[in-house]
Design a protein around this motif. Structure first.
Motif, PDB file in Angstrom:
ATOM      1  N   SER A  41     -52.584 -36.948  42.638  1.00 10.90           N
ATOM      2  CA  SER A  41     -53.607 -36.664  41.637  1.00 10.90           C
ATOM      3  C   SER A  41     -52.913 -36.130  40.796  1.00 10.90           C
ATOM      4  O   SER A  41     -52.176 -34.915  40.763  1.00 10.90           O
ATOM      5  CB  SER A  41     -54.391 -37.139  41.287  1.00 10.90           C
ATOM      6  N   SER A  43     -53.641 -34.250  36.454  1.00 17.69           N
ATOM      7  CA  SER A  43     -54.394 -34.983  35.331  1.00 17.69           C
ATOM      8  C   SER A  43     -53.666 -34.182  33.493  1.00 17.69           C
ATOM      9  O   SER A  43     -52.734 -32.185  33.727  1.00 17.69           O
ATOM     10  CB  SER A  43     -55.787 -33.678  35.557  1.00 17.69           C
ATOM     11  N   THR A  91     -60.402 -33.146  43.776  1.00 15.04           N
ATOM     12  CA  THR A  91     -59.625 -33.885  42.258  1.00 15.04           C
ATOM     13  C   THR A  91     -60.007 -32.378  41.232  1.00 15.04           C
ATOM     14  O   THR A  91     -60.699 -31.401  41.388  1.00 15.04           O
ATOM     15  CB  THR A  91     -61.496 -33.924  41.772  1.00 15.04           C
ATOM     16  N   SER A  93     -59.133 -31.528  36.645  1.00 16.16           N
ATOM     17  CA  SER A  93     -59.135 -32.981  35.730  1.00 16.16           C
ATOM     18  C   SER A  93     -58.837 -31.469  34.289  1.00 16.16           C
ATOM     19  O   SER A  93     -59.978 -30.374  34.345  1.00 16.16           O
ATOM     20  CB  SER A  93     -60.892 -33.778  34.914  1.00 16.16           C
ATOM     21  N   GLY A  95     -58.610 -30.361  30.645  1.00 12.99           N
ATOM     22  CA  GLY A  95     -58.944 -30.173  29.512  1.00 12.99           C
ATOM     23  C   GLY A  95     -58.186 -30.165  28.205  1.00 12.99           C
ATOM     24  O   GLY A  95     -57.173 -29.749  28.434  1.00 12.99           O
ATOM     25  N   ASN A  99     -60.024 -26.527  32.595  1.00 13.51           N
ATOM     26  CA  ASN A  99     -59.892 -27.449  33.598  1.00 13.51           C
ATOM     27  C   ASN A  99     -61.142 -27.521  34.328  1.00 13.51           C
ATOM     28  O   ASN A  99     -61.568 -26.460  34.553  1.00 13.51           O
ATOM     29  CB  ASN A  99     -58.250 -26.997  34.492  1.00 13.51           C
ATOM     30  N   SER A 148     -68.018 -36.187  40.665  1.00 17.28           N
ATOM     31  CA  SER A 148     -67.306 -36.304  39.876  1.00 17.28           C
ATOM     32  C   SER A 148     -67.158 -35.640  38.737  1.00 17.28           C
ATOM     33  O   SER A 148     -67.679 -34.884  38.584  1.00 17.28           O
ATOM     34  CB  SER A 148     -67.708 -37.697  38.936  1.00 17.28           C
ATOM     35  N   SER A 150     -64.892 -34.442  34.790  1.00 23.62           N
ATOM     36  CA  SER A 150     -64.714 -34.684  33.446  1.00 23.62           C
ATOM     37  C   SER A 150     -64.327 -33.771  32.409  1.00 23.62           C
ATOM     38  O   SER A 150     -65.087 -32.860  32.115  1.00 23.62           O
ATOM     39  CB  SER A 150     -65.061 -35.814  32.870  1.00 23.62           C
ATOM     40  N   SER A 156     -67.322 -29.430  29.142  1.00 26.96           N
ATOM     41  CA  SER A 156     -67.270 -30.487  30.591  1.00 26.96           C
ATOM     42  C   SER A 156     -68.847 -31.357  30.682  1.00 26.96           C
ATOM     43  O   SER A 156     -70.029 -30.452  30.318  1.00 26.96           O
ATOM     44  CB  SER A 156     -66.409 -28.970  31.635  1.00 26.96           C
TER      45      SER A 156
END
Length: 180
Positions: A41, A43, A91, A93, A95, A99, A148, A150, A156
């Motif tokens: 993955s 991001s 996972t 993500s 920003g 992060n 999950s 984001s 955040s």
């Protein structure tokens, strides 16, 4: 950024300070980043990128002015560089300049810019490497039930396995959704 079905990583667009191909050229078409075929993955943040490989390792590249690459420095990187030695990342993500990532044990981690509390450690201090997010309720908790995540511009979000949504960081436009 994109990953093909063969596990190769590709990038295109503005190149400040790096898409990951070792150059500072703007790419109008996708260009392969390295030759690895084990990307799981990726991001993209404002001027940086983070990615995970199939072995659970964390990688970062691009601008690093606030420690968003997580390597303990503020030095930019033109190519993907491994962050730490952990192999249990699930996972990530990216920003704006921070992060989020969670690990296989369900713990939530953050690093980079923290001027508005987007790291979630109640310090306002930029973090140059991943630190565990602590929920500051009475008593503070190092939760291990994140499902999950984001990372936004300066805020955040995290969703727990029980379905509760948590938000922290900048709320100047009501982006935290808490009515303030």
């Amino acid at each position: 950024m994109g990953i093909k079905s063969d596990g190769t990583l590709w990038a295109w667009g503005h190149h400040f300070p790096g898409l990951g191909d070792g150059s500072t050229l703007r790419r109008l078409f996708p260009v392969q980043i390295g030759s690895d075929t084990d990307w799981a993955s990726v991001s993209g943040g404002f001027d940086h990128t983070i990615g995970l490989k199939t072995d659970g390792t964390l990688w970062a590249w691009g601008r690093n002015n606030d420690g968003q690459l997580g390597d303990g420095t503020t030095t930019d990187s033109l190519i993907p560089s491994q962050v730490g030695v952990d192999t249990d990342w699930v996972t990530v993500s990216a920003g704006m300049d921070h992060n989020l990532g969670y690990k296989s044990d369900g713990t939530l981690w953050a690093w980079g810019d923290n001027i508005t509390g987007e790291i979630g450690d109640a310090t306002g201090i930029d973090r140059l490497s991943p630190v565990q997010v602590i929920i500051y309720i009475n008593p503070p908790q190092n939760d291990s039930d994140w499902n999950s995540i984001s990372a936004g511009a300066k805020h955040s979000f995290g969703l727990k396995k029980d379905g509760t949504l948590w938000a922290w960081g900048n709320n100047s436009s009501g982006q935290l959704g808490n009515g303030t």
